[in-house]
Design an enzyme around this catalytic site. Structure first.
Site, PDB file in Angstrom:
ATOM      1  N   GLU A  29       0.822  -1.215   0.000  1.00 16.05           N
ATOM      2  CA  GLU A  29       0.000   0.000   0.000  1.00 16.05           C
ATOM      3  C   GLU A  29       0.858   1.268   0.000  1.00 16.05           C
ATOM      4  O   GLU A  29       0.591   2.218   0.731  1.00 16.05           O
ATOM      5  CB  GLU A  29      -0.956  -0.008   1.194  1.00 16.05           C
ATOM      6  CG  GLU A  29      -1.974  -1.131   1.136  1.00 16.05           C
ATOM      7  CD  GLU A  29      -2.901  -1.168   2.329  1.00 16.05           C
ATOM      8  OE1 GLU A  29      -2.461  -0.845   3.447  1.00 16.05           O
ATOM      9  OE2 GLU A  29      -4.081  -1.519   2.147  1.00 16.05           O
ATOM     10  N   GLU A  68      -7.058  -7.692  -0.505  1.00 19.80           N
ATOM     11  CA  GLU A  68      -7.435  -7.579   0.907  1.00 19.80           C
ATOM     12  C   GLU A  68      -8.944  -7.338   0.970  1.00 19.80           C
ATOM     13  O   GLU A  68      -9.402  -6.204   0.956  1.00 19.80           O
ATOM     14  CB  GLU A  68      -6.685  -6.455   1.623  1.00 19.80           C
ATOM     15  CG  GLU A  68      -5.223  -6.744   1.891  1.00 19.80           C
ATOM     16  CD  GLU A  68      -4.584  -5.724   2.833  1.00 19.80           C
ATOM     17  OE1 GLU A  68      -5.314  -4.897   3.420  1.00 19.80           O
ATOM     18  OE2 GLU A  68      -3.342  -5.755   2.972  1.00 19.80           O
TER      19      GLU A  68
END
Length: 738
Positions: A236, A319
């Site tokens: 991320e 995710e």
């Protein structure tokens, strides 16, 4: 003209023409034969399905696209996992990833197989796991790949059970794990290294780490016969920075160790901004996305395509959140099972791939829990010891719950194989009440510590500069008390400082008294009471590292006192610092002076009440209790309930179970896996920072409890011996104050 010659010439001419005609006929014959032979193969080629390719190069001999030739090779057993036609392909067949995060470092190795089988019963075909650098290199140059850090054994076990692996190699992982997986010793380097950047000093450390890690996992890549189908670069990053040189350097490192065939991928939030900053276009790196559960996934997958090469963007939510994390003092995060399952089905209905975060959360054993921040670094929110995450497989491995069943029903609709039968929950036992005795008061131990193990400096020193990464540091100095009292200010303390004062022994026996707590998230000045000491007043500040920030702009999170200390506006000088590190998940401190002295006191004082300095005083103390498991009884999981206690850490059979803080909540009970226990005698040691349960009792129970928190009554004994209920607000330590 001679007739004979003319005839001879004519005969030769006819013969030559005949030969030419014969050659032409033969040539036509062979051409027709070749054409028939070629046409006879066309149905075979036509029957082969079109397979993905990284390029449409052609073979001059067969005149076939490269991906069709790849398929022919796969027919004879070549393993390959690849991306083409906006799909994942495994050994030449389309493949839908139905994965889940399950972190080996949050589960004891004895339970790895149990948890993986439960993940398989959920319908998963792939396990995704992070690799925390700090677990494997707790000290610079000291590599650990045994026990709970035995990554290779975990990966081989996944393969044995028929599970593929998506490996999140970092070096930054987030994961609600201390410092996002970075080893804290990086914070002791001078000058400061810039984490998650192209800073050469930082990259040098990353190269050293990956130079050890990646060769270990390379033999386990799918193309080499192992289970690893993809390897993630960073994590991320688009939510943090925009350093493309850094990301490209990581790709180059990974390719150098892992080769060109393995799929490298990134994960970023499903917005244009995060994808623009976090993806690595042009380096053949697949960009995956994550987003809030319940969001419409398909517009996000459409956006994802813009950050992958044409045909290289299979929809993947790497995710998919089945629950959420919880910080101390919050209510336990819960998400509805049917809502979660319905959101999952929206992805899978159109052949989207998905990785559940989490499939099984596990436990932040030891001191490895992470923390988050809000608007600034003082808005600090440490994570619970439990990483249950409201996942379908609970912290203790239970699957008999609504969320597991709802997700399993959805996955079962799309799974290419029948799902294994639903396993039963693991047995748990409440072993009853455990009576504890106070074996040592922290301040009673100080005179016993060898001065060689005390660091002295003009100003307070950060924990990392003391070569200590976890636990506590006791800072000691002196000040001149004033009539009417003084004011103590510590502008920057990470994370929680308990303040005590004392006169010299000749005044009041050296009684140490609690005066207040300074917390990172609500930093306020403390009024030091007027004490009539003969000389200077001793000041003790016990600072707890409650877990380093793992996400956001404030991850460079040193611990301890990080500023000057002011008394009545003047800087306090001449400090002594005593390390109190304790055992962590995968390491034992080389030397812990406090623990060594505690052991000595335990032998002396066990079975009798401590006297001298500690009479009538609570506070940072060690408590020890024993409980037995019958040799004929099966050893099972249990929980210890810390209701009625204040704040501290617990050890069972020298294993650091983690932090407890029922007065803050919501976690009341700590999970103790069966492998930590043993038949016969078991030993529980508690380091209690505040006030103990008045009965010095802990309960071993058979279920979790996340209902603790502020406003819970705690029973204390009055001087007349009568019990009274009081809210733990002012003076939470219950110490005698001036």
């Amino acid at each position: 003209m001679n007739r004979s010659k003319s005839l001879a010439a004519t005969s030769k001419s006819i013969t030559a023409m005949a030969r030419k005609q014969s050659s032409k006929t033969m040539l036509i014959f062979f051409l027709l034969l070749s054409l028939l032979a070629f046409l006879s193969f066309l149905p075979v080629f036509a029957s082969l399905p079109s397979l993905p390719s990284y390029s449409h190069s052609y073979d001059l001999h067969f005149h076939l696209p490269r991906h069709q030739r790849l398929h022919r090779r796969q027919k004879i057993g070549v393993r390959k996992f690849e991306i083409a036609e906006d799909k994942f392909w495994k050994d030449g067949k389309p493949f839908q990833i139905i994965g889940g995060d399950l972190h080996y470092f949050r589960v004891l190795p004895e339970y790895w197989e149990d948890r993986l089988l439960r993940a398989k019963a959920l319908g998963l075909n792939t396990i995704q796991t992070y690799i925390p650098w700090n677990l494997h290199e707790p000290e610079a140059g000291k590599l650990v790949f045994e026990g709970i850090a035995d990554l290779v054994s975990f990966l081989k076990l996944c393969q044995k059970l028929g599970l593929l692996v998506m490996l999140r190699a970092g070096p930054y992982i987030c994961a609600e794990w201390d410092l996002g997986g970075f080893p804290a010793w990086l914070l002791s380097i001078h000058p400061d290294v810039r984490l998650r950047s192209s800073d050469p000093a930082y990259l040098q450390k990353v190269e050293g780490w990956w130079g050890v890690l990646l060769p270990k996992v390379a033999p386990l890549l799918y193309g080499n016969g192992g289970p690893i189908i993809m390897v993630q670069i960073e994590n991320e990053f688009g939510s943090y920075g925009n350093d493309k040189a850094y990301l490209s350097h990581l790709v180059k490192l990974a390719r150098g160790h892992l080769g060109e065939d393995i799929i490298l991928y990134t994960t970023d939030g499903g917005s244009r901004e995060t994808l623009e900053k976090g993806t690595i276009q042009g380096d053949g790196v697949f960009a995956a996305v994550d987003f809030t559960t319940g969001d419409n996934p398909w517009p996000i997958f459409k956006l994802q395509k813009q950050f992958n090469s044409p045909g290289k963007s299979p929809p993947l939510s790497s995710e998919f959140y089945t629950g959420w994390l919880t910080h101390w003092s919050e209510k336990m995060a819960r998400t509805d099972a049917d809502f979660t399952a319905a959101a999952l089905e929206k992805i899978m209905l159109q052949n989207g791939s998905v990785v559940l975060y989490m499939a099984h959360g596990g436990t932040n054993f030891g001191f490895y829990n992470g923390a988050n921040t809000g608007a600034d670094e003082s808005d600090y929110k440490p994570d619970l010891t439990s990483y249950d995450y409201d996942a379908p497989i609970t912290e203790s491995g239970d699957v008999d719950n609504a969320k597991f069943k709802a997700i399993r029903r959805v996955v079962g609709k799309f799974s290419s194989v029948s799902l294994p039968s639903l396993p039963p929950n693991n047995k748990k036992t409440g072993y009853g009440s455990i009576q504890l005795k106070r074996t040592a008061f922290l301040f009673d131990l100080l005179d016993e510590i060898d001065p060689l193990h005390i660091v002295e400096a003009e100003s307070p020193t950060a924990m990392e500069y003391l070569n200590q990464m976890f636990g506590f540091v006791l800072y000691v100095s002196e000040y001149a008390a004033k009539t009417g009292g003084s004011k103590l200010v510590i502008p920057k303390v990470h994370d929680r400082a308990q303040v005590f004062i004392s006169c010299s022994p000749e005044v009041n026996g050296g009684q140490v008294s609690y005066v207040g707590t300074i917390e990172r998230w609500s930093n306020q000045a403390i009024n030091l009471p007027n004490v009539k000491c003969v000389s200077s007043t001793s000041l003790f500040i016990l600072v707890e590292n409650m877990g380093r920030v793992n996400y956001g702009p404030y991850i460079f999170d040193r611990k301890g006192i990080l500023s000057s200390v002011y008394v009545d506006g003047s800087v306090l000088k001449r400090w002594k610092m005593i390390s109190i590190p304790f055992h962590n998940l995968n390491e034992v401190p080389k030397f812990n002076p406090v623990i060594q002295v505690t052991s000595k006191f335990h032998k002396v004082s066990a079975g009798k009440k401590l006297e001298h300095n500690s009479v009538g005083v609570e506070g940072p103390s060690f408590y020890t209790g024993h409980f037995s498991i019958d040799t004929k009884t099966e050893v099972t999981d249990t929980y210890i309930s810390l209701r009625g206690w204040g704040k501290g850490i617990a050890f069972v059979n020298e294993f650091n179970i983690g932090r407890y803080w029922p007065t803050s909540g919501p976690q009341c009970n700590l999970y103790i896996p069966a492998p930590v226990l043993r038949q016969g005698e078991n030993v529980l040691v508690i380091f209690e920072l505040e006030s103990s349960n008045p009965e010095l009792m802990v309960e071993s129970v058979d279920q979790p409890d996340f209902t603790c928190g502020p406003g819970q009554a705690s029973v204390h004994q009055n001087e007349d011996g009568k019990a009274s209920a009081s809210l733990l607000t002012s003076n939470p330590l219950g110490l005698r104050t001036f």
